[in-house]
Scaffold this active site. Structure first.
Site, PDB file in Angstrom:
ATOM      1  CG  HIS A   1     -20.355 -49.698  61.844  1.00 25.10           C
ATOM      2  ND1 HIS A   1     -19.272 -50.530  61.848  1.00 25.10           N
ATOM      3  CD2 HIS A   1     -21.320 -50.317  61.104  1.00 25.10           C
ATOM      4  CE1 HIS A   1     -19.545 -51.627  61.161  1.00 25.10           C
ATOM      5  NE2 HIS A   1     -20.785 -51.520  60.692  1.00 25.10           N
ATOM      6  CE1 TYR A  15     -11.668 -50.450  65.247  1.00 23.03           C
ATOM      7  CE2 TYR A  15      -9.387 -50.694  64.562  1.00 23.03           C
ATOM      8  CZ  TYR A  15     -10.649 -50.164  64.372  1.00 23.03           C
ATOM      9  OH  TYR A  15     -10.883 -49.328  63.297  1.00 23.03           O
ATOM     10  N   PRO A  45      -2.981 -48.249  59.688  1.00 23.27           N
ATOM     11  CG  PRO A  45      -3.340 -50.362  58.795  1.00 23.27           C
ATOM     12  CD  PRO A  45      -2.264 -49.391  59.141  1.00 23.27           C
ATOM     13  CE  LYS A  99      -9.389 -41.044  62.682  1.00 21.13           C
ATOM     14  NZ  LYS A  99     -10.775 -40.701  62.383  1.00 21.13           N
ATOM     15  CE1 TYR A 146     -13.931 -45.730  63.676  1.00 22.38           C
ATOM     16  CE2 TYR A 146     -11.888 -46.465  64.707  1.00 22.38           C
ATOM     17  CZ  TYR A 146     -12.916 -46.660  63.789  1.00 22.38           C
ATOM     18  OH  TYR A 146     -12.923 -47.782  62.989  1.00 22.38           O
TER      19      TYR A 146
HETATM   20  C1  PHB Z   1     -10.994 -52.363  56.926  1.00 29.60           C
HETATM   21  O1  PHB Z   1     -12.201 -52.681  56.940  1.00 29.60           O
HETATM   22  O2  PHB Z   1     -10.225 -52.669  55.989  1.00 29.60           O
HETATM   23  C2  PHB Z   1     -10.441 -51.567  58.090  1.00 29.60           C
HETATM   24  C3  PHB Z   1     -11.319 -51.065  59.032  1.00 29.60           C
HETATM   25  C4  PHB Z   1     -10.822 -50.327  60.109  1.00 29.60           C
HETATM   26  C5  PHB Z   1      -9.456 -50.114  60.227  1.00 29.60           C
HETATM   27  C6  PHB Z   1      -8.568 -50.616  59.259  1.00 29.60           C
HETATM   28  C7  PHB Z   1      -9.069 -51.350  58.192  1.00 29.60           C
HETATM   29  O3  PHB Z   1      -8.966 -49.400  61.288  1.00 29.60           O
END
Ligand code: PHB
Ligand code: APR
Length: 389
Positions: A72, A200, A292, A296, A384
């Protein structure tokens, strides 16, 4: 029984450390409370920083990851009907890879079994003894019998609910914690991801995240209350709420389907200092937890493993204890920066109870700064993709 390093916990931290040490001829024994099937049944995030990927390659367990992962270049942020991309590759010259933590753990288990590394499953009553002496040992019960392993060092990789952190005396340990007034309701569905990268989403109804595991396995989350229970949410209710929290163009494309996994995770920020006490070293969730939002958790476990691995190799190969003596300080310096990023992104994207109109304006201003300011995007991208080890 005797070994060089006892690793308490057979999750990603413990297994990665064990594999790296094995590659250097340093003997370990892994003690795991659960069965391998149970550990592999956990559904966790799978966004890997370059540092993690490099460690997996150094451990010799990256072949399937390199073959099956998704790269990504960036991510997408949405707020109400607005959407914008943050191009990590353009801004900071790095990407992230998507490869489920379950697959990471599976690859690490396969590697350990292939090398004949010792893992004792379903252990109970683990106690770390003599950590503040030159002759530590670990006692536990397995198959109904009490056992003891004498060792040089103990790596506490047993997660937030393990015994390692609590082995450090209360008057030595300082804990920092922030519990968030909401959780994440997550769904795994055998449907194609709605977008080619993650979204997000900040919405007036709360946070949402559109993620994935592969081209036909999607992972979605919506912010929920701490009073919510999984059984309160039918699949239909989940999909309808998710659609309300993402831009219309995303909702229109969303392919829904039956959930094959559905769970609620609480959100907390937590750090326990120090991460070393005598010959006991804490790694990963045993020492720290992040919400989450910034993806991280696994990646901070990886940098701990990196610092501890380097320190132990320096000790055994060069008889130099500088690496293990500076482990806690180095690991914590990076962890606190990851804690800040995770806390900041959680504050930016979630709805908090009793937020004032001013608070909401501040949140909007932060998102719009990220939307229109390349320097702000570069700082987000640096965090990130992972700050340097
Ligand atoms: C996930 O794919 O479970 C996931 C991805 C990014 C995040 C949190 C969880 O920030
Ligand atoms: N004795 C032996 N094993 C234990 C004990 C104990 N007393 N307590 C816990 N364990 C095991 C758990 O069963 C688990 O398999 O330790 C392992 C800890 O693994 P994780 O909790 O996954 O922690 P870690 O390996 O540090 O990985 C961190 O996992 O929780 C996610 O978001 C987190 O992605 C991050 C990653």
């Amino acid at each position: 029984m005797r070994t060089q390093v006892v690793i308490v916990g057979g999750g990603p931290s413990g297994l990665l450390l064990g594999q790296l040490l094995h590659k250097k001829g340093i003997e370990t024994v892994v003690l795991e409370r659960k069965t391998k099937e149970y550990v592999l049944g956990r559904i966790r995030a799978g966004i890997l920083e370059t540092g993690f990927v490099n460690l997996m390659r150094e451990a010799g367990v990256a072949e399937r990851m390199d073959r099956e992962c998704f790269i990504h270049r960036g991510t997408t942020i949405s707020y109400e009907n607005e959407m914008f991309d943050i191009d990590f590759q353009k801004l900071v010259g790095q990407s992230v890879i998507v490869y489920g933590q379950t697959e990471v753990t599976r690859d690490l288990y396969d590697a350990r079994e292939a090398t004949g590394g010792k893992i004792i499953y379903e252990v109970d009553n683990v106690q770390i003894c003599g950590a503040d002496s030159d002759a530590p040992y670990v006692t536990f019960t397995a198959d109904g019998s009490s056992q003891r392993i004498d060792c040089d060092f103990v790596a506490g990789c047993d997660g937030f609910h393990g015994v390692s952190r609590k082995t450090i005396p209360d008057d030595v340990r300082k804990e920092y914690e922030k519990v968030y007034p909401f959780g994440w309701l997550g769904v795994l569905s055998e449907t194609p991801p709605v977008h080619d990268e993650l979204i997000y989403s900040n919405s007036s109804r709360g946070f949402a995240l559109c993620s994935m595991r592969n081209e036909n396995l999607s992972r979605y989350y919506i912010q929920c209350t701490v009073a919510d229970h999984v059984e309160d949410w039918s699949d239909e209710a989940f999909w309808e709420e998710l659609k309300r929290r993402v831009p219309e163009s995303v909702a229109d494309k969303l392919v829904t389907g039956p959930s094959i996994e559905k769970s609620i995770a609480p959100l907390r920020s937590f750090v326990s200092e120090p991460m070393r006490w005598g010959r006991l070293f804490l790694c990963g969730d045993a020492a720290h937890i992040v919400p989450p939002t910034g993806a991280k958790g696994l990646n901070t476990a990886a940098s701990d493993v990196h610092y501890l691995f380097e320190g132990l190799v320096q000790y055994y190969e060069d008889k130099d204890s500088n690496g293990i003596d500076t482990y806690s300080q180095k690991a914590l310096a990076r962890i606190w920066k990851a804690e800040r990023f995770s806390w900041a992104t959680t504050n930016m994207l979630h709805r908090f109870p009793n937020q004032s109109d001013f608070d909401l304006k501040m949140q909007r201003a932060e998102i719009e700064s990220l939307h229109y300011n390349e320097a702000a995007q570069a700082w987000f991208a640096l965090n990130y993709v992972g700050l340097p080890y």
